[in-house]
Each structure stands twice: as structure tokens, then as C-alpha cells.
Design a protein around this motif. Structure first.
Motif, PDB file in Angstrom:
ATOM      1  N   PHE A   1      20.938 -17.790   9.797  1.00 49.46           N
ATOM      2  CA  PHE A   1      19.820 -17.310   8.560  1.00 49.46           C
ATOM      3  C   PHE A   1      18.540 -17.268   9.687  1.00 49.46           C
ATOM      4  O   PHE A   1      18.130 -18.098  10.344  1.00 49.46           O
ATOM      5  CB  PHE A   1      19.372 -18.310   7.751  1.00 49.46           C
ATOM      6  N   VAL A   2      17.922 -15.891   9.789  1.00 48.86           N
ATOM      7  CA  VAL A   2      16.734 -15.535  10.539  1.00 48.86           C
ATOM      8  C   VAL A   2      15.442 -15.395  10.102  1.00 48.86           C
ATOM      9  O   VAL A   2      15.396 -14.702   9.189  1.00 48.86           O
ATOM     10  CB  VAL A   2      17.290 -14.602  11.576  1.00 48.86           C
ATOM     11  N   ILE A   3      14.678 -16.131  10.572  1.00 49.37           N
ATOM     12  CA  ILE A   3      13.247 -15.982  10.280  1.00 49.37           C
ATOM     13  C   ILE A   3      12.582 -15.526  11.441  1.00 49.37           C
ATOM     14  O   ILE A   3      12.738 -15.838  12.471  1.00 49.37           O
ATOM     15  CB  ILE A   3      12.488 -17.379   9.839  1.00 49.37           C
ATOM     16  N   ALA A   4      11.919 -14.143  11.282  1.00 50.84           N
ATOM     17  CA  ALA A   4      11.211 -13.126  12.203  1.00 50.84           C
ATOM     18  C   ALA A   4       9.680 -13.446  12.158  1.00 50.84           C
ATOM     19  O   ALA A   4       9.072 -13.749  11.083  1.00 50.84           O
ATOM     20  CB  ALA A   4      11.554 -11.968  12.273  1.00 50.84           C
ATOM     21  N   VAL A   5       9.109 -14.110  13.282  1.00 55.85           N
ATOM     22  CA  VAL A   5       7.575 -14.415  13.092  1.00 55.85           C
ATOM     23  C   VAL A   5       6.942 -13.483  14.279  1.00 55.85           C
ATOM     24  O   VAL A   5       7.363 -13.299  15.461  1.00 55.85           O
ATOM     25  CB  VAL A   5       7.395 -15.878  13.752  1.00 55.85           C
ATOM     26  N   ASP A   6       5.833 -12.620  13.782  1.00 54.77           N
ATOM     27  CA  ASP A   6       5.059 -11.852  14.565  1.00 54.77           C
ATOM     28  C   ASP A   6       3.555 -11.612  14.225  1.00 54.77           C
ATOM     29  O   ASP A   6       3.470 -12.286  13.030  1.00 54.77           O
ATOM     30  CB  ASP A   6       5.463 -10.578  14.688  1.00 54.77           C
TER      31      ASP A   6
ATOM     32  N   LEU B   1      10.229  -3.745  11.424  1.00 52.89           N
ATOM     33  CA  LEU B   1      11.543  -3.293  12.219  1.00 52.89           C
ATOM     34  C   LEU B   1      12.538  -4.552  12.422  1.00 52.89           C
ATOM     35  O   LEU B   1      13.830  -4.407  12.279  1.00 52.89           O
ATOM     36  CB  LEU B   1      11.041  -3.032  13.668  1.00 52.89           C
ATOM     37  N   ALA B   2      11.986  -5.849  12.439  1.00 52.11           N
ATOM     38  CA  ALA B   2      12.936  -7.133  12.369  1.00 52.11           C
ATOM     39  C   ALA B   2      13.579  -7.017  11.032  1.00 52.11           C
ATOM     40  O   ALA B   2      15.088  -7.534  11.171  1.00 52.11           O
ATOM     41  CB  ALA B   2      12.033  -8.159  12.620  1.00 52.11           C
ATOM     42  N   LYS B   3      13.143  -6.676   9.996  1.00 54.06           N
ATOM     43  CA  LYS B   3      13.679  -6.680   8.734  1.00 54.06           C
ATOM     44  C   LYS B   3      14.991  -5.718   8.506  1.00 54.06           C
ATOM     45  O   LYS B   3      15.847  -6.187   8.306  1.00 54.06           O
ATOM     46  CB  LYS B   3      12.769  -6.516   7.451  1.00 54.06           C
ATOM     47  N   GLN B   4      14.594  -4.433   9.357  1.00 58.65           N
ATOM     48  CA  GLN B   4      15.609  -3.433   9.450  1.00 58.65           C
ATOM     49  C   GLN B   4      16.758  -3.959  10.257  1.00 58.65           C
ATOM     50  O   GLN B   4      17.944  -3.543  10.101  1.00 58.65           O
ATOM     51  CB  GLN B   4      15.105  -2.111   9.975  1.00 58.65           C
ATOM     52  N   TYR B   5      16.383  -4.592  11.256  1.00 54.03           N
ATOM     53  CA  TYR B   5      17.663  -5.203  12.121  1.00 54.03           C
ATOM     54  C   TYR B   5      18.427  -6.519  11.637  1.00 54.03           C
ATOM     55  O   TYR B   5      19.062  -7.223  12.109  1.00 54.03           O
ATOM     56  CB  TYR B   5      17.010  -5.307  13.729  1.00 54.03           C
ATOM     57  N   GLY B   6      17.928  -7.158  10.452  1.00 56.23           N
ATOM     58  CA  GLY B   6      18.721  -7.889   9.525  1.00 56.23           C
ATOM     59  C   GLY B   6      17.933  -9.320   9.559  1.00 56.23           C
ATOM     60  O   GLY B   6      18.570 -10.221   8.911  1.00 56.23           O
ATOM     61  N   ALA B   7      16.641  -9.470   9.740  1.00 54.54           N
ATOM     62  CA  ALA B   7      15.784 -10.684   9.472  1.00 54.54           C
ATOM     63  C   ALA B   7      15.874 -10.953   8.070  1.00 54.54           C
ATOM     64  O   ALA B   7      15.611 -10.226   7.119  1.00 54.54           O
ATOM     65  CB  ALA B   7      14.377 -10.582  10.130  1.00 54.54           C
ATOM     66  N   ASP B   8      16.335 -12.279   7.643  1.00 52.45           N
ATOM     67  CA  ASP B   8      16.344 -12.670   6.346  1.00 52.45           C
ATOM     68  C   ASP B   8      14.924 -12.928   5.867  1.00 52.45           C
ATOM     69  O   ASP B   8      14.851 -12.990   4.646  1.00 52.45           O
ATOM     70  CB  ASP B   8      17.463 -13.804   6.181  1.00 52.45           C
ATOM     71  N   ARG B   9      13.909 -13.420   6.641  1.00 54.50           N
ATOM     72  CA  ARG B   9      12.617 -13.592   6.289  1.00 54.50           C
ATOM     73  C   ARG B   9      11.773 -13.040   7.348  1.00 54.50           C
ATOM     74  O   ARG B   9      12.104 -13.414   8.442  1.00 54.50           O
ATOM     75  CB  ARG B   9      12.475 -15.177   5.998  1.00 54.50           C
ATOM     76  N   VAL B  10      10.613 -12.336   7.064  1.00 51.08           N
ATOM     77  CA  VAL B  10       9.704 -11.986   7.978  1.00 51.08           C
ATOM     78  C   VAL B  10       8.188 -12.698   7.814  1.00 51.08           C
ATOM     79  O   VAL B  10       7.843 -12.631   6.457  1.00 51.08           O
ATOM     80  CB  VAL B  10       9.571 -10.599   8.420  1.00 51.08           C
ATOM     81  N   VAL B  11       7.503 -13.381   8.801  1.00 52.30           N
ATOM     82  CA  VAL B  11       6.355 -13.842   8.445  1.00 52.30           C
ATOM     83  C   VAL B  11       5.241 -13.721   9.655  1.00 52.30           C
ATOM     84  O   VAL B  11       5.670 -13.719  10.812  1.00 52.30           O
ATOM     85  CB  VAL B  11       6.650 -15.519   8.663  1.00 52.30           C
ATOM     86  N   ASP B  12       4.259 -13.284   9.084  1.00 49.21           N
ATOM     87  CA  ASP B  12       3.019 -13.277   9.943  1.00 49.21           C
ATOM     88  C   ASP B  12       2.417 -14.430  10.284  1.00 49.21           C
ATOM     89  O   ASP B  12       1.933 -15.297   9.666  1.00 49.21           O
ATOM     90  CB  ASP B  12       1.882 -12.166   9.455  1.00 49.21           C
ATOM     91  N   SER B  13       2.432 -14.827  11.785  1.00 48.41           N
ATOM     92  CA  SER B  13       2.034 -16.084  11.970  1.00 48.41           C
ATOM     93  C   SER B  13       0.696 -16.468  11.687  1.00 48.41           C
ATOM     94  O   SER B  13       0.162 -17.702  11.676  1.00 48.41           O
ATOM     95  CB  SER B  13       2.622 -16.217  13.471  1.00 48.41           C
ATOM     96  N   ARG B  14      -0.166 -15.504  11.533  1.00 45.91           N
ATOM     97  CA  ARG B  14      -1.529 -15.899  11.327  1.00 45.91           C
ATOM     98  C   ARG B  14      -1.590 -16.424   9.693  1.00 45.91           C
ATOM     99  O   ARG B  14      -2.690 -17.124   9.555  1.00 45.91           O
ATOM    100  CB  ARG B  14      -2.547 -14.533  11.509  1.00 45.91           C
ATOM    101  N   GLN B  15      -0.572 -16.131   9.150  1.00 41.61           N
ATOM    102  CA  GLN B  15      -0.540 -16.643   7.699  1.00 41.61           C
ATOM    103  C   GLN B  15       0.335 -17.824   7.638  1.00 41.61           C
ATOM    104  O   GLN B  15       0.977 -18.248   6.332  1.00 41.61           O
ATOM    105  CB  GLN B  15      -0.231 -15.592   6.813  1.00 41.61           C
ATOM    106  N   LEU B  16       0.938 -18.473   8.627  1.00 43.82           N
ATOM    107  CA  LEU B  16       2.007 -19.292   8.418  1.00 43.82           C
ATOM    108  C   LEU B  16       1.304 -20.718   8.868  1.00 43.82           C
ATOM    109  O   LEU B  16       0.517 -20.967   9.921  1.00 43.82           O
ATOM    110  CB  LEU B  16       2.899 -19.111   9.721  1.00 43.82           C
ATOM    111  N   ASP B  17       1.209 -21.606   7.801  1.00 40.59           N
ATOM    112  CA  ASP B  17       0.774 -23.038   8.129  1.00 40.59           C
ATOM    113  C   ASP B  17       2.119 -23.935   8.111  1.00 40.59           C
ATOM    114  O   ASP B  17       2.982 -24.133   7.325  1.00 40.59           O
ATOM    115  CB  ASP B  17       0.329 -23.324   6.498  1.00 40.59           C
ATOM    116  N   PRO B  18       2.292 -24.331   9.592  1.00 42.70           N
ATOM    117  CA  PRO B  18       3.313 -25.230   9.679  1.00 42.70           C
ATOM    118  C   PRO B  18       3.806 -26.316   8.669  1.00 42.70           C
ATOM    119  O   PRO B  18       4.816 -26.788   8.615  1.00 42.70           O
ATOM    120  CB  PRO B  18       3.164 -25.722  11.270  1.00 42.70           C
TER     121      PRO B  18
END
Ligand code: NAD
Ligand code: ZN
Ligand code: ZN
Length: 341
Positions: free
Chosen positions: A197-202, A210-227
Motif C-alpha cells: 500500500f503506497v503513500i506518495a509524498v511530494d 503522476l504518482a497517482k497515475q502510476y499506482g500510488a494509493d494515497r498522495v500527500v503534499d508534505s507541506r500539509q502533512l502533520d506527522p
């Protein structure tokens, strides 16, 4: 070698910010070497770290022809090399292990103590021709283009090694890929092919798309990511950092689940903060990953030939390399660029 020109173009590094295409003498192969007519050479962010002096003092000889993702045709060989190699389409195993040392004998030839990697310690592939040790030549299967073969040697090989050998990714695991550029976009595909299960962060929306098109299950903008609030409610047991900035190294250590693994690939900052207590009390392993082995290069070429990995690569003339260095630096390249001499 009468029909091979004696002068050629090469994009050379002369020192920090001094990188340009010049005319040089075409090199001759030594007894155990071959001469390869370059058909494509991929542009890696590591080239930018060299050109802009961001490797924290890692020694790069000057002048040096850069380019460590190389594919082409063998056009001449030294006296000790099988002449039937002439005419073969090849990918170049950049670390070019010696075949004799302890690491080479153990199948870890990417760590060879005698290695002089192409484009890093000896002249590389941003040129019409390049001299390659014969044992670094890997045949390119039918159906794999020259540009795909070139980027296979690093932009595919490096994430393959990082996820499979170093990261030990297992089917069903949840993995976060931080930085889905040249390497990371292939990491997404490799992780999906392995059943993760793949989470792409950029930080660039087009790359996340593009990551979504290549199969990422979830994509996240790291500037909006609270660990403190991970983007999924399942444990992220593996995090691979294909950026290596201070911010992403921290994020990787914060995102990973108890008992998980962090694999560090990106080289944006030589140092970085280590969250000692987090790593110890939650038993998090932080692992470095470097390039990949010759055997793994043959494997990824086969995976590409079978359509299981589809590296995204656009080709441009070698003479335009300066412009593509600037565009990669500005975050304007959404996949991989390969230069064609
Ligand atoms: P790239 O420029 O194609 O991709 C980097 C990606 O990271 C881009 O998509 C960019 O938008 C993203 N990014 C930048 N800052 C970010 C942030 N704060 N948070 C999330 N994403 C961010 O580069 P590349 O060619 O894929 O190389 C990636 C890194 O890996 C470079 O540092 C390169 O030197 C290194 N590298 C290491 C090895 C190795 O063997 N360890 C091999 C090749 C490349
Ligand atoms: Zn590279
Ligand atoms: Zn060796």
C-alpha cells in the motif's frame, strides 16, 4: 577504430558551477575495457549536487565528464575482451565493481572498495563515447528502449535496491515514498508491483498527480502533512526518503511506525537530525542505501522488458544539457530526462 571520430563532445564538470559541453579527444579503451557509443544518458539529481557543490566535500576529480546512467552500443573492445561484444546494445553498471574484492565476491559489487564509478570518479556518459570496463556491460533485452535502459541503471535500480534489499519490503506492507521525482516515481511502481500500500509524498502537485497515475494509493503534499496525524490509519512500517533534506529526514523518522524501517536514499543534505529517543524507544531502524548491484540491474531490465515497471523518461539533445540542469533544479522536470548525443 578508423571510422570512429578522434574528437567528440562531452559535458564536463570543471569545479563548482563550472559545467559545459566542450570538445575533447575521444578516449581509447584499455585492455580490459570497451568503447561505448552513447545512445542515452539520464540526468540525475546527484549531478546537480556535484555541479552546485552540495555533497559536503565528497571528492569529485576535475575535470570530469558527468553522466552515470548510460546506455549505448559497444563499438570497440580492448585486447583482453571478447570481441563478440562489439555491436551489442548495453546498459552500464555505474559502480563497476572489480570482481575480486570481498564485496564483489559476496554479490555486493556496488560497495566494491576498488570501484571508480562512471560519471563520479571516472569520465561518464554525457558524451558521444565513453570507456567502460567490460565487466560493467549489461545486455539490454529487446523491447527496452535506449532511454529506458539508461535510466534503469540508477533511477530504477536505486529504488529497487532500496525497497527490496535494504528495505525488505513485504506484500501488504504500507510504505511512504518521500519525493516522487526521477527515482521516487519508479519507487512507487516497484512498491505497487511488490503488493504494498503506497503513500506518495511530494511538494509539487503535478508530481503527486503522476504518482497517482502510476499506482500510488494515497498522495500527500508534505507541506500539509502533520506527522502527529498520519494520512492513513494503518502503520507505515517502511518509509523511503528520496529527497534527503533536513525536513524530509525528520518527517521520515516521525512517520514510521514502532519497529519500522527508514531507508535513506536522497542526498540533499549531507547531515541531518537523528531523533535518538524515537529510534531507540520505538526500535526504528535507519538504513542507508546506495545504488544497487549488477545482478539487480539485470533484474530491473527484465522487469522493464516484461512491462512490470514502466520508467517515465523524456529525451533531449545533449547540447541542451545546461537548460535541463536548470529545469531539474527548479523542480520543472516531472519524471526523468535522458540526454541523447
Ligand atoms: P528529482 O529532483 O528528480 O526528485 C526529487 C523529488 O523530491 C522531486 O519530485 C521534488 O519535488 C521532491 N521534493 C523536494 N523537496 C521535497 C520535500 N521537502 N518534501 C517532499 N518532496 C520533496 O531527484 P532524483 O534524481 O530522483 O534524486 C533524488 C535524490 O536521490 C537526490 O538527492 C539524489 O542525489 C539522490 N540519489 C541517491 C542515490 C543513492 O544511491 N543513494 C542514487 C541516485 C540519486
Ligand atoms: Zn544518480
Ligand atoms: Zn570489488
Amino acid at each position: 577504430m578508423a571510422t570512429i571520430p578522434a574528437v567528440m563532445r562531452a559535458a564536463r564538470y570543471f569545479g563548482p558551477r563550472e559545467f559545459r559541453v566542450v570538445e575533447v579527444s575521444r578516449p581509447d579503451p584499455g585492455p580490459a575495457e570497451s568503447l561505448v557509443r552513447v545512445r542515452a544518458a539520464g540526468l540525475c539529481h546527484s549531478d546537480l549536487h556535484i555541479i552546485f557543490d552540495e555533497l559536503g566535500g565528497y571528492p569529485i576529480p576535475t575535470p570530469l565528464t558527468l553522466g552515470h546512467e548510460i546506455a549505448g552500443d559497444v563499438v570497440a573492445v580492448g585486447d583482453a575482451v571478447d570481441p563478440s561484444l562489439i555491436g551489442q546494445r548495453v546498459a552500464v553498471f555505474g559502480p563497476a565493481g572489480c570482481g575480486q574484492c570481498r564485496y564483489c565476491r559476496e554479490g555486493r559489487d556496488h560497495l566494491c572498495i576498488a570501484s571508480r564509478p562512471l560519471g563520479l570518479a571516472r569520465d561518464g556518459g554525457y558524451a558521444d563515447y565513453v570507456v567502460v570496463p567490460a565487466h560493467a556491460l549489461v545486455p539490454v533485452p529487446n523491447g527496452v528502449s535506449d532511454a529506458e535502459a539508461a535510466v534503469a541503471t540508477d533511477a530504477v535500480l536505486t529504488p529497487f535496491h532500496a525497497l527490496t534489499r535494504v528495505g525488505q519490503l513485504r506484500p501488504g506492507e504500507t510504505v511512504a515514498i518521500i519525493g516522487v521525482g526521477g527515482l521516487g516515481l519508479n519507487a512507487v511502481q516497484i512498491a505497487k508491483a511488490l503488493g504494498a500500500f503506497v503513500i506518495a509524498v511530494d511538494v509539487v502537485p503535478a508530481k503527486l498527480e503522476l504518482a497517482k497515475q502510476y499506482g500510488a494509493d494515497r498522495v500527500v503534499d508534505s507541506r500539509q502533512l502533520d506527522p502527529a496525524h498520519p494520512p492513513v490509519d494503518r502503520p507505515i512500517t517502511l518509509v523511503a526518503d528520496f529527497v534527503g533534506a533536513e525536513a524530509t529526514k525528520l518527517l521520515a523518522q516521525q512517520l514510521v511506525a514502532r519497529g519500522g524501517r527508514v531507508v535513506m536514499v536522497g542526498l540533499a543534505t549531507p547531515g541531518g537530525t537523528m531523533l535518538g529517543l524515537r529510534l531507540i524507544a520505538d526500535e526504528v531502524a535507519v538504513l542507508g542505501s546506495f545504488w544497487g548491484t549488477r545482478q539487480e540491474l539485470a533484474t530491473v531490465l527484465d522487469l522493464i522488458a516484461r512491462g512490470l515497471i514502466r520508467p517515465q523518461v523524456e529525451t533531449h539533445p545533449l547540447d541542451e544539457i545546461g537548460q535541463w540542469v536548470e529545469r531539474l533544479r527548479a523542480g520543472e522536470v516531472t519524471s526523468r530526462v535522458a540526454l541523447v548525443p
